[in-house]
Design an enzyme around this catalytic site. Sequence first.
Site, PDB file in Angstrom:
ATOM      1  CG  ASP A 123      46.688  39.223  35.800  1.00 47.43           C
ATOM      2  OD1 ASP A 123      46.288  39.670  36.886  1.00 47.43           O
ATOM      3  OD2 ASP A 123      46.375  39.712  34.704  1.00 47.43           O
ATOM      4  CG  ASP A 141      41.783  40.153  38.442  1.00 52.57           C
ATOM      5  OD1 ASP A 141      41.686  41.393  38.470  1.00 52.57           O
ATOM      6  OD2 ASP A 141      42.666  39.554  37.801  1.00 52.57           O
TER       7      ASP A 141
END
Length: 167
Positions: A123, A141
């Site tokens: 991330d 995401d």
Amino acid sequence: MNNTIRNISILMLVFMNTGCDQISKHAARQNIGYYETIDVIGKHLILTRIENSGAFLSTGDSLEGSVKFFFLSLLPLVVLCYGIYYLLSNKDLSRLLVSGMCFVIGGGFGNLYDRLRYGSVTDFLHIDLYAFKTGIFNFADVSIMAGMIMILINLYFKRTTTELAEE
């Protein structure tokens, strides 16, 4: 639309979502150090790399090995493969629903690939717009959220159309 072209289009949309996610994560792994902070747009869009060994917001991070593998790798793989099967075998789905599902599945495969290959999901994006702040996330995401929005819009319009037809 010809079924072969439809099916190829579905698979390409899934692979494009997965591919864009993987390209962005590769760039993040190569160019951003762990916990390094890079301000892109002031303090509003920030790049900072972390490795998430759980799911959404690190859910499941503390699970034991085989339980974690089942819930974070094996079960998602089965669900994603079923999603592909569902899309390819149901020809009467709306284009918006198909697109939304392709985005969700593509994003899911992007994160699953990371989990299987690296043991964690990379991330690297964070947004801070005063009252609106996110956790650190990635393009998979974003793909999943965009797909869910398309699916919800499709459900809303399908419901509205059904209600109008009943009147």
